[in-house]
Motif scaffolding. Structure first.
Motif, PDB file in Angstrom:
ATOM      1  N   MET A 209     -25.459  -3.723  22.781  1.00 51.60           N
ATOM      2  CA  MET A 209     -26.209  -2.462  22.703  1.00 51.60           C
ATOM      3  C   MET A 209     -27.652  -2.711  23.123  1.00 51.60           C
ATOM      4  SD  MET A 209     -26.582   0.084  19.439  1.00 51.60           S
ATOM      5  CE  MET A 209     -27.420  -1.121  18.432  1.00 51.60           C
ATOM      6  N   ASN A 210     -28.137  -1.891  24.059  1.00 50.68           N
ATOM      7  CA  ASN A 210     -29.511  -2.058  24.512  1.00 50.68           C
ATOM      8  C   ASN A 210     -30.213  -0.704  24.579  1.00 50.68           C
ATOM      9  OD1 ASN A 210     -28.873  -0.859  27.105  1.00 50.68           O
ATOM     10  ND2 ASN A 210     -27.973  -2.838  27.701  1.00 50.68           N
ATOM     11  N   HIS A 211     -31.508  -0.769  24.891  1.00 53.03           N
ATOM     12  CA  HIS A 211     -32.336   0.442  24.912  1.00 53.03           C
ATOM     13  C   HIS A 211     -31.825   1.452  25.933  1.00 53.03           C
ATOM     14  CE1 HIS A 211     -35.863   2.889  26.050  1.00 53.03           C
ATOM     15  NE2 HIS A 211     -36.199   2.771  24.781  1.00 53.03           N
ATOM     16  N   ARG A 212     -31.397   0.998  27.106  1.00 56.24           N
ATOM     17  CA  ARG A 212     -30.929   1.920  28.141  1.00 56.24           C
ATOM     18  C   ARG A 212     -29.678   2.647  27.683  1.00 56.24           C
ATOM     19  NH1 ARG A 212     -29.870  -0.568  33.953  1.00 56.24           N
ATOM     20  NH2 ARG A 212     -32.148  -0.763  33.803  1.00 56.24           N
ATOM     21  N   GLN A 213     -28.744   1.924  27.094  1.00 56.95           N
ATOM     22  CA  GLN A 213     -27.511   2.560  26.613  1.00 56.95           C
ATOM     23  C   GLN A 213     -27.817   3.634  25.570  1.00 56.95           C
ATOM     24  OE1 GLN A 213     -25.385  -0.857  25.223  1.00 56.95           O
ATOM     25  NE2 GLN A 213     -24.612  -1.435  27.261  1.00 56.95           N
ATOM     26  N   LEU A 214     -28.702   3.325  24.636  1.00 53.76           N
ATOM     27  CA  LEU A 214     -29.078   4.307  23.614  1.00 53.76           C
ATOM     28  C   LEU A 214     -29.724   5.539  24.256  1.00 53.76           C
ATOM     29  CD1 LEU A 214     -30.597   2.022  20.818  1.00 53.76           C
ATOM     30  CD2 LEU A 214     -28.338   3.080  20.866  1.00 53.76           C
TER      31      LEU A 214
ATOM     32  N   CYS B  48     -28.098   9.331  24.082  1.00 52.66           N
ATOM     33  CA  CYS B  48     -28.815  10.433  23.425  1.00 52.66           C
ATOM     34  C   CYS B  48     -29.067  11.587  24.388  1.00 52.66           C
ATOM     35  CB  CYS B  48     -30.132   9.931  22.847  1.00 52.66           C
ATOM     36  SG  CYS B  48     -29.946   8.806  21.451  1.00 52.66           S
ATOM     37  N   GLU B  49     -29.336  11.296  25.649  1.00 45.16           N
ATOM     38  CA  GLU B  49     -29.591  12.366  26.619  1.00 45.16           C
ATOM     39  C   GLU B  49     -28.316  13.142  26.932  1.00 45.16           C
ATOM     40  OE1 GLU B  49     -32.001  14.828  28.401  1.00 45.16           O
ATOM     41  OE2 GLU B  49     -32.718  12.993  27.402  1.00 45.16           O
ATOM     42  N   VAL B  50     -27.189  12.440  27.048  1.00 45.54           N
ATOM     43  CA  VAL B  50     -25.909  13.145  27.263  1.00 45.54           C
ATOM     44  C   VAL B  50     -25.585  14.013  26.058  1.00 45.54           C
ATOM     45  CG1 VAL B  50     -23.414  12.844  27.565  1.00 45.54           C
ATOM     46  CG2 VAL B  50     -25.007  11.420  28.867  1.00 45.54           C
ATOM     47  N   ALA B  51     -25.840  13.501  24.855  1.00 39.75           N
ATOM     48  CA  ALA B  51     -25.593  14.291  23.644  1.00 39.75           C
ATOM     49  C   ALA B  51     -26.461  15.548  23.645  1.00 39.75           C
ATOM     50  CB  ALA B  51     -25.869  13.449  22.402  1.00 39.75           C
TER      51      ALA B  51
ATOM     52  N   ALA C  90     -27.983   8.194  38.740  1.00 38.36           N
ATOM     53  CA  ALA C  90     -26.659   8.667  39.147  1.00 38.36           C
ATOM     54  C   ALA C  90     -25.765   8.849  37.926  1.00 38.36           C
ATOM     55  CB  ALA C  90     -26.027   7.668  40.101  1.00 38.36           C
ATOM     56  N   PRO C  91     -24.902   9.878  37.913  1.00 38.89           N
ATOM     57  CA  PRO C  91     -23.975  10.077  36.791  1.00 38.89           C
ATOM     58  C   PRO C  91     -23.088   8.866  36.542  1.00 38.89           C
ATOM     59  CG  PRO C  91     -24.053  12.030  38.164  1.00 38.89           C
ATOM     60  CD  PRO C  91     -24.821  10.971  38.892  1.00 38.89           C
ATOM     61  N   THR C  92     -22.712   8.172  37.625  1.00 43.73           N
ATOM     62  CA  THR C  92     -21.852   6.996  37.440  1.00 43.73           C
ATOM     63  C   THR C  92     -22.559   5.901  36.653  1.00 43.73           C
ATOM     64  OG1 THR C  92     -22.600   6.208  39.612  1.00 43.73           O
ATOM     65  CG2 THR C  92     -20.496   7.419  39.530  1.00 43.73           C
ATOM     66  N   ALA C  93     -23.884   5.774  36.845  1.00 37.60           N
ATOM     67  CA  ALA C  93     -24.650   4.762  36.105  1.00 37.60           C
ATOM     68  C   ALA C  93     -24.653   5.090  34.611  1.00 37.60           C
ATOM     69  CB  ALA C  93     -26.075   4.679  36.638  1.00 37.60           C
ATOM     70  N   ILE C  94     -24.809   6.382  34.300  1.00 38.02           N
ATOM     71  CA  ILE C  94     -24.790   6.793  32.892  1.00 38.02           C
ATOM     72  C   ILE C  94     -23.418   6.548  32.293  1.00 38.02           C
ATOM     73  CG2 ILE C  94     -25.003   8.748  31.327  1.00 38.02           C
ATOM     74  CD1 ILE C  94     -27.130   9.880  33.125  1.00 38.02           C
ATOM     75  N   SER C  95     -22.379   6.930  33.039  1.00 34.76           N
ATOM     76  CA  SER C  95     -21.010   6.759  32.548  1.00 34.76           C
ATOM     77  C   SER C  95     -20.707   5.301  32.264  1.00 34.76           C
ATOM     78  CB  SER C  95     -20.024   7.317  33.586  1.00 34.76           C
ATOM     79  OG  SER C  95     -18.701   7.159  33.138  1.00 34.76           O
ATOM     80  N   MET C  96     -21.158   4.406  33.146  1.00 36.20           N
ATOM     81  CA  MET C  96     -20.907   2.972  32.964  1.00 36.20           C
ATOM     82  C   MET C  96     -21.614   2.434  31.720  1.00 36.20           C
ATOM     83  SD  MET C  96     -21.862  -0.175  35.548  1.00 36.20           S
ATOM     84  CE  MET C  96     -21.228   0.773  36.919  1.00 36.20           C
ATOM     85  N   GLN C  97     -22.870   2.855  31.524  1.00 36.00           N
ATOM     86  CA  GLN C  97     -23.630   2.368  30.366  1.00 36.00           C
ATOM     87  C   GLN C  97     -23.023   2.850  29.049  1.00 36.00           C
ATOM     88  OE1 GLN C  97     -26.193   0.190  30.199  1.00 36.00           O
ATOM     89  NE2 GLN C  97     -26.040  -0.134  32.419  1.00 36.00           N
ATOM     90  N   ILE C  98     -22.594   4.111  29.023  1.00 37.85           N
ATOM     91  CA  ILE C  98     -22.004   4.645  27.786  1.00 37.85           C
ATOM     92  C   ILE C  98     -20.668   3.972  27.510  1.00 37.85           C
ATOM     93  CG2 ILE C  98     -21.012   6.708  26.732  1.00 37.85           C
ATOM     94  CD1 ILE C  98     -23.248   8.314  27.987  1.00 37.85           C
TER      95      ILE C  98
ATOM     96  N   ARG D 240     -26.041  16.968  33.906  1.00 36.78           N
ATOM     97  CA  ARG D 240     -27.364  17.426  33.473  1.00 36.78           C
ATOM     98  C   ARG D 240     -28.200  16.263  32.945  1.00 36.78           C
ATOM     99  NH1 ARG D 240     -24.724  22.318  31.552  1.00 36.78           N
ATOM    100  NH2 ARG D 240     -24.690  21.517  29.413  1.00 36.78           N
ATOM    101  N   ALA D 241     -27.556  15.339  32.237  1.00 34.59           N
ATOM    102  CA  ALA D 241     -28.273  14.175  31.740  1.00 34.59           C
ATOM    103  C   ALA D 241     -28.791  13.324  32.899  1.00 34.59           C
ATOM    104  CB  ALA D 241     -27.374  13.344  30.831  1.00 34.59           C
ATOM    105  N   ALA D 242     -27.948  13.161  33.941  1.00 37.23           N
ATOM    106  CA  ALA D 242     -28.356  12.374  35.107  1.00 37.23           C
ATOM    107  C   ALA D 242     -29.533  13.021  35.820  1.00 37.23           C
ATOM    108  CB  ALA D 242     -27.174  12.216  36.068  1.00 37.23           C
ATOM    109  N   GLU D 243     -29.520  14.344  35.881  1.00 38.63           N
ATOM    110  CA  GLU D 243     -30.623  15.058  36.523  1.00 38.63           C
ATOM    111  C   GLU D 243     -31.917  14.865  35.746  1.00 38.63           C
ATOM    112  OE1 GLU D 243     -31.740  19.646  37.854  1.00 38.63           O
ATOM    113  OE2 GLU D 243     -29.728  19.156  37.155  1.00 38.63           O
ATOM    114  N   ARG D 244     -31.840  14.924  34.429  1.00 33.48           N
ATOM    115  CA  ARG D 244     -33.039  14.738  33.600  1.00 33.48           C
ATOM    116  C   ARG D 244     -33.570  13.313  33.687  1.00 33.48           C
ATOM    117  NH1 ARG D 244     -34.359  18.249  29.432  1.00 33.48           N
ATOM    118  NH2 ARG D 244     -36.034  16.724  29.105  1.00 33.48           N
ATOM    119  N   LEU D 245     -32.657  12.346  33.780  1.00 35.72           N
ATOM    120  CA  LEU D 245     -33.062  10.945  33.776  1.00 35.72           C
ATOM    121  C   LEU D 245     -33.311  10.401  35.178  1.00 35.72           C
ATOM    122  CD1 LEU D 245     -30.544   9.629  31.091  1.00 35.72           C
ATOM    123  CD2 LEU D 245     -33.004   9.915  30.802  1.00 35.72           C
ATOM    124  N   CYS D 246     -32.976  11.216  36.204  1.00 42.38           N
ATOM    125  CA  CYS D 246     -33.160  10.800  37.611  1.00 42.38           C
ATOM    126  C   CYS D 246     -32.355   9.545  37.937  1.00 42.38           C
ATOM    127  CB  CYS D 246     -34.636  10.586  37.931  1.00 42.38           C
ATOM    128  SG  CYS D 246     -35.645  12.064  37.721  1.00 42.38           S
TER     129      CYS D 246
END
Length: 301
Positions: free
Chosen positions: A1-6, A10-13, A28-36, A20-26
């Motif tokens: 567990m790291n800061h980026r994953q948290l 939280c942004e997806v939640a 790619a959605p795939t990067a968010i999906s992989m981290q979660i 929408r989370a990817a747009e806010r965080l600038c």
């Protein structure tokens, strides 16, 4: 567990979808999906129910979210505090001081420093000059404010910086006949008792004052020994004798003590800062500047 994953979780939640989370965080959605996915693997369970749109938190996700938000908040606060300490806008600074400097430039220096660095906690610790080196080395203080009748050679690991040379005055009871004189011959002290200070086995200040008086032609008779200068001045006010003090001490004199210049006593007391030779911290440097300016101000006035 790291800061980026948290952060991503939280942004997806908050947003309800990866897009929408990817747009806010600038990112790619795939990067968010992989981290979660990696976060869920580490926790041993799913945080989102992906079968519904927008994604909903699972029981594990509902448990995890407020704690993840708290961790992120603490991390941001820690980062801010660390940055403030790094640039000298926050932190702690310990100053050891001899009591006589509280009568002159130290209050003005503290006001100046606090105006520049209001987030810094100052700890002012009264201690004799001879005790300051050990506390500098242990880290209890970062700056020592010392006064010497005879300036010693600084140890290799400490730095001495002279702030000013202070001429000696004699402190007399305000009602004493000699107190009204503009200048007093040092030999006039011969018939009075000396109030010696500080009474401390490690301090050489009292012995040096005695030696300075003897060199000027006076054989001092010590009537009382005081632990510190304010007690000595109180004994003077009580009519029990005289004390020899630096001229800057008289700046906050009391009505029952008179301070008179001495003719025939050319020696001076030295007021200086003492720091560790390896201390290059911004807080120490900032306070040293404030002390130097305050000392210059009192010498100019």
């Amino acid at each position: 567990m790291n800061h980026r994953q948290l952060r991503y979780f939280c942004e997806v939640a908050r947003q309800g979808t990866l897009a929408r989370a990817a747009e806010r965080l600038c990112v790619a959605p795939t990067a968010i999906s992989m981290q979660i996915a990696q976060l869920e693997q580490g926790l041993g369970g799913e945080l989102f129910d992906r079968a519904v749109k927008p994604m909903a938190l699972t029981a594990l996700g509902r448990f995890f979210l407020p704690r993840a938000l708290q961790l992120l908040d603490h991390g941001e606060q820690l980062e801010k505090e660390a940055r403030d300490i790094a640039v000298g806008n926050a932190g702690w600074l310990g100053i050891g001081f001899v009591r006589s400097v509280m009568n002159s430039f130290l209050p003005a220096a503290v006001r100046r420093f606090r105006a520049l660095r209001p987030g810094v906690r100052l700890e002012l610790i009264e201690m004799l000059s001879e005790h300051q080196a050990e506390h500098l080395r242990s880290g209890r203080i970062q700056i020592g404010l010392s006064r010497y009748a005879r300036l010693p050679e600084p140890p290799a690991d400490l730095r001495h910086t002279v702030l000013f040379e202070d001429p000696f005055l004699v402190a007399l009871p305000a009602e004493h006949p000699l107190a009204a004189q503009a200048v007093l011959s040092v030999t006039a002290l011969q018939e009075m008792e000396l109030i010696s200070y500080p009474k401390d086995p490690q301090s050489s200040f009292a012995q040096n004052i005695t030696a300075i008086l003897q060199a000027a032609g006076v054989r001092p008779r010590v009537g009382h020994e005081a632990i510190e200068i304010h007690t000595a001045l109180g004994l003077v006010a009580a009519g029990l004798g005289y004390a020899v003090v630096g001229a800057s001490v008289a700046r906050r004199g009391t009505a029952d003590v008179a301070f008179v210049p001495l003719q025939g006593l050319d020696a001076r007391t030295t007021v200086l800062t003492v720091t560790r030779a390896d201390d290059q911290g911004p807080l120490t440097a900032s306070m040293l500047q404030a002390l130097d300016q305050a000392a210059r101000d009192i010498q100019a006035n």
